[in-house]
Scaffold this motif. Structure first.
Motif, PDB file in Angstrom:
ATOM      1  N   THR A 150       0.849  -1.186   0.000  1.00  0.00           N
ATOM      2  CA  THR A 150       0.000   0.000   0.000  1.00  0.00           C
ATOM      3  C   THR A 150       0.887   1.239   0.000  1.00  0.00           C
ATOM      4  OG1 THR A 150      -0.151  -0.112   2.415  1.00  0.00           O
ATOM      5  CG2 THR A 150      -1.921  -1.146   1.155  1.00  0.00           C
ATOM      6  N   ARG A 151       0.247   2.409  -0.191  1.00  0.00           N
ATOM      7  CA  ARG A 151       0.993   3.661  -0.334  1.00  0.00           C
ATOM      8  C   ARG A 151       2.051   3.525  -1.428  1.00  0.00           C
ATOM      9  NH1 ARG A 151      -1.997   7.734   1.694  1.00  0.00           N
ATOM     10  NH2 ARG A 151      -2.413   7.533   3.924  1.00  0.00           N
ATOM     11  N   ALA A 152       1.668   2.866  -2.513  1.00  0.00           N
ATOM     12  CA  ALA A 152       2.601   2.625  -3.620  1.00  0.00           C
ATOM     13  C   ALA A 152       1.900   3.013  -4.917  1.00  0.00           C
ATOM     14  CB  ALA A 152       3.038   1.163  -3.648  1.00  0.00           C
ATOM     15  N   ALA A 153       1.719   4.313  -5.130  1.00  0.00           N
ATOM     16  CA  ALA A 153       1.012   4.806  -6.311  1.00  0.00           C
ATOM     17  C   ALA A 153       1.911   4.741  -7.538  1.00  0.00           C
ATOM     18  CB  ALA A 153       0.545   6.241  -6.078  1.00  0.00           C
ATOM     19  N   VAL A 154       1.381   4.206  -8.630  1.00  0.00           N
ATOM     20  CA  VAL A 154       2.113   4.102  -9.889  1.00  0.00           C
ATOM     21  C   VAL A 154       1.967   5.418 -10.649  1.00  0.00           C
ATOM     22  CG1 VAL A 154       2.246   2.921 -12.113  1.00  0.00           C
ATOM     23  CG2 VAL A 154       1.853   1.609 -10.015  1.00  0.00           C
ATOM     24  N   SER A 155       3.089   5.972 -11.088  1.00  0.00           N
ATOM     25  CA  SER A 155       3.055   7.213 -11.866  1.00  0.00           C
ATOM     26  C   SER A 155       3.271   6.976 -13.353  1.00  0.00           C
ATOM     27  CB  SER A 155       4.112   8.195 -11.351  1.00  0.00           C
ATOM     28  OG  SER A 155       5.416   7.649 -11.468  1.00  0.00           O
ATOM     29  N   ARG A 156       3.904   5.844 -13.702  1.00  0.00           N
ATOM     30  CA  ARG A 156       4.125   5.515 -15.114  1.00  0.00           C
ATOM     31  C   ARG A 156       4.150   4.006 -15.288  1.00  0.00           C
ATOM     32  NH1 ARG A 156       9.475   7.373 -17.512  1.00  0.00           N
ATOM     33  NH2 ARG A 156       8.549   6.548 -19.428  1.00  0.00           N
ATOM     34  N   VAL A 157       3.617   3.565 -16.427  1.00  0.00           N
ATOM     35  CA  VAL A 157       3.833   2.190 -16.873  1.00  0.00           C
ATOM     36  C   VAL A 157       4.934   2.256 -17.905  1.00  0.00           C
ATOM     37  CG1 VAL A 157       2.855   0.183 -18.022  1.00  0.00           C
ATOM     38  CG2 VAL A 157       1.456   1.489 -16.411  1.00  0.00           C
ATOM     39  N   LEU A 158       6.037   1.580 -17.636  1.00  0.00           N
ATOM     40  CA  LEU A 158       7.215   1.666 -18.493  1.00  0.00           C
ATOM     41  C   LEU A 158       7.110   0.702 -19.664  1.00  0.00           C
ATOM     42  CD1 LEU A 158       9.861   1.732 -15.619  1.00  0.00           C
ATOM     43  CD2 LEU A 158       8.815   3.696 -16.792  1.00  0.00           C
ATOM     44  N   THR A 159       7.462   1.182 -20.837  1.00  0.00           N
ATOM     45  CA  THR A 159       7.417   0.350 -22.039  1.00  0.00           C
ATOM     46  C   THR A 159       8.670   0.569 -22.867  1.00  0.00           C
ATOM     47  OG1 THR A 159       6.260   2.052 -23.320  1.00  0.00           O
ATOM     48  CG2 THR A 159       4.892   0.450 -22.130  1.00  0.00           C
ATOM     49  N   ALA A 160       8.903  -0.341 -23.784  1.00  0.00           N
ATOM     50  CA  ALA A 160      10.006  -0.215 -24.738  1.00  0.00           C
ATOM     51  C   ALA A 160       9.476  -0.554 -26.121  1.00  0.00           C
ATOM     52  CB  ALA A 160      11.154  -1.150 -24.362  1.00  0.00           C
ATOM     53  N   GLY A 161       9.914   0.208 -27.130  1.00  0.00           N
ATOM     54  CA  GLY A 161       9.499  -0.043 -28.500  1.00  0.00           C
ATOM     55  C   GLY A 161      10.429  -1.009 -29.200  1.00  0.00           C
ATOM     56  N   ASP A 162       9.911  -1.671 -30.247  1.00  0.00           N
ATOM     57  CA  ASP A 162      10.742  -2.618 -31.000  1.00  0.00           C
ATOM     58  C   ASP A 162      11.266  -2.017 -32.300  1.00  0.00           C
ATOM     59  OD1 ASP A 162       8.527  -2.479 -32.615  1.00  0.00           O
ATOM     60  OD2 ASP A 162       8.021  -4.615 -32.497  1.00  0.00           O
ATOM     61  N   GLY A 163      11.012  -0.724 -32.505  1.00  0.00           N
ATOM     62  CA  GLY A 163      11.479  -0.074 -33.726  1.00  0.00           C
ATOM     63  C   GLY A 163      10.474  -0.093 -34.847  1.00  0.00           C
ATOM     64  N   ASP A 164       9.469  -0.958 -34.762  1.00  0.00           N
ATOM     65  CA  ASP A 164       8.445  -1.052 -35.801  1.00  0.00           C
ATOM     66  C   ASP A 164       7.100  -0.522 -35.325  1.00  0.00           C
ATOM     67  OD1 ASP A 164      10.148  -2.248 -37.678  1.00  0.00           O
ATOM     68  OD2 ASP A 164       9.885  -4.202 -36.716  1.00  0.00           O
ATOM     69  N   GLY A 165       7.104   0.188 -34.210  1.00  0.00           N
ATOM     70  CA  GLY A 165       5.864   0.766 -33.697  1.00  0.00           C
ATOM     71  C   GLY A 165       5.215  -0.014 -32.579  1.00  0.00           C
ATOM     72  N   ALA A 166       5.608  -1.271 -32.403  1.00  0.00           N
ATOM     73  CA  ALA A 166       5.037  -2.088 -31.330  1.00  0.00           C
ATOM     74  C   ALA A 166       5.780  -1.809 -30.026  1.00  0.00           C
ATOM     75  CB  ALA A 166       5.125  -3.573 -31.673  1.00  0.00           C
ATOM     76  N   HIS A 167       5.089  -1.975 -28.908  1.00  0.00           N
ATOM     77  CA  HIS A 167       5.677  -1.745 -27.602  1.00  0.00           C
ATOM     78  C   HIS A 167       5.417  -2.928 -26.679  1.00  0.00           C
ATOM     79  CE1 HIS A 167       5.881   2.389 -29.056  1.00  0.00           C
ATOM     80  NE2 HIS A 167       6.697   2.652 -28.040  1.00  0.00           N
ATOM     81  N   ARG A 168       6.294  -3.082 -25.718  1.00  0.00           N
ATOM     82  CA  ARG A 168       6.127  -4.105 -24.686  1.00  0.00           C
ATOM     83  C   ARG A 168       6.379  -3.478 -23.322  1.00  0.00           C
ATOM     84  NH1 ARG A 168      11.198  -5.496 -23.001  1.00  0.00           N
ATOM     85  NH2 ARG A 168      12.906  -4.958 -24.457  1.00  0.00           N
ATOM     86  N   VAL A 169       5.748  -4.056 -22.306  1.00  0.00           N
ATOM     87  CA  VAL A 169       5.897  -3.574 -20.942  1.00  0.00           C
ATOM     88  C   VAL A 169       7.262  -3.962 -20.397  1.00  0.00           C
ATOM     89  CG1 VAL A 169       5.162  -4.109 -18.576  1.00  0.00           C
ATOM     90  CG2 VAL A 169       3.482  -3.432 -20.267  1.00  0.00           C
ATOM     91  N   THR A 170       7.866  -3.050 -19.657  1.00  0.00           N
ATOM     92  CA  THR A 170       9.130  -3.372 -18.986  1.00  0.00           C
ATOM     93  C   THR A 170       9.034  -3.179 -17.464  1.00  0.00           C
ATOM     94  OG1 THR A 170       9.967  -1.109 -19.284  1.00  0.00           O
ATOM     95  CG2 THR A 170      10.499  -2.731 -21.001  1.00  0.00           C
ATOM     96  N   GLY A 171       7.947  -2.591 -16.988  1.00  0.00           N
ATOM     97  CA  GLY A 171       7.796  -2.405 -15.551  1.00  0.00           C
ATOM     98  C   GLY A 171       6.966  -1.183 -15.239  1.00  0.00           C
ATOM     99  N   VAL A 172       7.114  -0.674 -14.018  1.00  0.00           N
ATOM    100  CA  VAL A 172       6.382   0.515 -13.590  1.00  0.00           C
ATOM    101  C   VAL A 172       7.315   1.430 -12.804  1.00  0.00           C
ATOM    102  CG1 VAL A 172       4.162  -0.691 -13.464  1.00  0.00           C
ATOM    103  CG2 VAL A 172       5.602  -0.546 -11.430  1.00  0.00           C
ATOM    104  N   GLU A 173       6.905   2.687 -12.748  1.00  0.00           N
ATOM    105  CA  GLU A 173       7.599   3.663 -11.907  1.00  0.00           C
ATOM    106  C   GLU A 173       6.610   4.202 -10.895  1.00  0.00           C
ATOM    107  OE1 GLU A 173       9.374   8.116 -12.458  1.00  0.00           O
ATOM    108  OE2 GLU A 173      10.135   6.583 -13.853  1.00  0.00           O
ATOM    109  N   LEU A 174       7.003   4.266  -9.632  1.00  0.00           N
ATOM    110  CA  LEU A 174       6.128   4.751  -8.579  1.00  0.00           C
ATOM    111  C   LEU A 174       6.323   6.244  -8.362  1.00  0.00           C
ATOM    112  CD1 LEU A 174       6.495   1.943  -5.868  1.00  0.00           C
ATOM    113  CD2 LEU A 174       5.046   1.998  -7.905  1.00  0.00           C
TER     114      LEU A 174
END
Length: 552
Positions: free
Chosen positions: A237-261
């Motif tokens: 608790t008391r762990a608010a997410v401020s960003r969902v981290l992603t990475a692109g593959d160069g062709d426009g697609a993205h995948r999740v890499t984690g979160v930032e609090l």
């Protein structure tokens, strides 16, 4: 896992018992989302959003708890089988019984001159759910010719509106009002309510009956938290997410890499299940380049469900002397569509419907809800989220909304109206109130970060229902959508079912088939035996400091 409502906790629990490392992140200091309870003066316990459920004996709730090994850890108190809901109109009272036949027969007894129309309407509702239960929801590989043969009512009526169904059979306004009187459970006007949605609501209680969890909604939350911790996971608790981290593959697609609090902490993860507000997720937490323009436009355009207002009362007498184990739905009119006109106009209704629920009446053997000889009661209705209607001024120039005199005055006036209406059913209340608290749409947004103060997510309307709702799978690899705005919808059991589906996607397994075959994934022996003094609220709060079983 973003969010510790029942969708997030159920997903985390099913992953944890299948040996997946899980972390649940909750921005509030208590886990549970809309299913939590809150305590005042260590005497009064109030349920935020849990009031009754079905399916606890043979339905989805029973299956989900059994699969986790929790079926013996949760107790249920049954509501009155001859009237688990009591619908009160100016000139009639209708008690909703368990069972489709009993329900239909009572409607016919109430409106004898409309027997043919009533049996036709309830027949459509009942058959649509029976067909859906038998053949399921069509998928991409479905033979639609065969599906139409097996589920003709679903095909013909499932996505059409209640108003169309009522019009088709020339149902009177009074009969329509009674048939639709429980619509506060989804807060959508009949002109936009899908037939299948309303059919599912009624059927949910027709099979096993209606029940309340002994001890309140936090009991279920606490047991899930306990199970997750016992299987190596963690709820923070008391762990608010401020960003969902992603990475692109160069062709426009993205995948999740984690979160930032909030505060900058980063947590790496190959999969993220997001169960919070859908607009907050796609329009704020995700980087713009990770979401296609089409998705952003679609999410921005979703209508949120009408939000609720809750009045929590602590009374100095035993409410069971005036109220049996039922829920009251007090209606000032039969025209259910008219209730939504003030919402559309951004004003508060002078004569809103009032839903009355009491944990003290439903769970009379539990002394935790209120001091000895006292009771708790919750009054609810739906209302506009427009800040101006609630007297909220520009916070930049006038301070925090909850401290503004105009907001407090609007809130007190509206609460007084709900209490006045409740007194018409329950007798004098005002002079017996020892505790009073009001939660508005702004309160909901404050605690859950929901758009428009909606606890139901995007509106369950015909143009946002079934295949038109967001899928659990998203265009971003590793990002799985859960919560009330996903395909599974809102409500206690729907949220848990949606969490289960998210876990199945993360595991890439057909958990539904395994569950149907009798699989029990959770090992009850891994959870410590219950000790005297176990407290569900304490087990669910301040988990930034505590990550194991809590005893007091």
């Amino acid at each position: 896992m973003i969010g510790s409502g029942l969708a997030g906790l159920t997903a985390a629990a099913y992953l944890a018992v299948n040996d997946v490392s899980v972390l649940v992140l909750e921005q509030h200091d208590v886990a549970g989302g809309c299913s939590q309870t809150f305590r005042r003066k260590n005497e009064w316990w109030f349920d935020v959003g849990f009031h009754y459920i079905g399916g606890v004996r043979t339905g989805e709730m029973a299956r989900l708890l059994r699969g986790l090994g929790l079926e013996d850890r949760i107790g249920f108190a049954e509501l009155d089988r001859d009237g688990f809901d009591t619908l009160v109109f100016p000139d009639l009272e209708f008690r909703v019984p368990v069972g489709w036949d009993a329900y239909t027969d009572r409607l016919v007894e109430t409106f004898p001159y409309e027997e043919e129309a009533i049996r036709a309407v309830t027949g459509v509702l009942r058959r649509s759910i029976d067909e859906l239960r038998r053949v399921g929801v069509p998928g991409a590989d479905t033979d639609f010719g065969e599906y139409m043969r097996l589920a003709p009512t679903v095909v013909a009526w499932g996505m059409r509106t209640l108003t169309e169904l009522y019009d088709e059979h020339y149902l009177s306004e009074r009969a329509r009002g009674v048939l639709t009187a429980q619509a506060g459970d989804y807060a959508t006007p009949p002109s936009r309510t899908p037939v299948l949605m309303h059919a599912g609501l009624i059927d949910h209680y027709m099979q096993d009956g209606a029940f309340y969890i002994k001890g309140g909604g936090q009991e279920l939350v606490g047991r899930l938290v306990e199970l997750i911790h016992a299987n190596g996971g963690r709820v923070r608790t008391r762990a608010a997410v401020s960003r969902v981290l992603t990475a692109g593959d160069g062709d426009g697609a993205h995948r999740v890499t984690g979160v930032e609090l909030e505060g900058g902490e980063r947590i790496a993860a190959p999969r993220v299940i997001a169960t919070g507000d859908i607009k907050h997720l796609f329009l704020e937490l995700l980087d713009a380049d990770a979401v296609s323009p089409e998705t952003r436009e679609r999410v921005a355009g979703y209508r949120m469900a009408t939000p609720l207002v809750n009045v929590y009362l602590g009374l100095d007498f035993d409410i069971s002397e005036r109220m049996p184990a039922t829920n009251y739905w007090l209606h000032t009119r039969y025209d259910q569509e008219a209730y939504y006109q003030p919402v559309a106009e951004g004003r508060l209704d002078d004569d809103p419907p009032v839903y009355i629920s009491s944990a003290s009446a439903k769970d009379p053997g539990n002394g935790d809800h209120a001091p000895t000889g006292c009771s708790t009661v919750e009054l609810m209705t739906w209302a506009t989220p427009d800040p101006e209607a609630w007297g909220v001024l520009d916070e930049d120039g006038h301070g925090k909304y909850s401290k503004q005199p105009s907001y407090r005055e609007a809130k007190e006036r509206f609460a007084a109206r709900l209490i006045e209406r409740a007194e018409e059913q329950l007798g004098p209340l005002r002079e017996h109130i020892l505790w009073e608290e009001v939660a508005t749409p702004m309160t909901q947004t404050r605690y859950t970060r929901s758009s428009g103060g909606s606890c139901y997510g995007i509106e369950l309307a015909a143009d946002q229902f079934g295949p038109l709702r967001p899928s659990h799978r998203t265009e971003i690899e590793g990002l799985i959508l859960g919560g009330v705005s996903s395909r599974s919808g809102h409500g206690i059991v729907a949220a848990m079912s949606g969490g289960f589906e998210c876990a199945a996607i993360a595991l890439d397994r057909n958990l539904r088939a395994e569950l149907a075959a009798g699989a029990v994934f959770g090992d009850p022996s891994r959870v410590p035996a219950e000790l005297p003094g176990w407290d569900s609220l304490e087990a669910s709060r301040k988990l930034q400091e505590k990550s194991r079983r809590v005893r007091i």
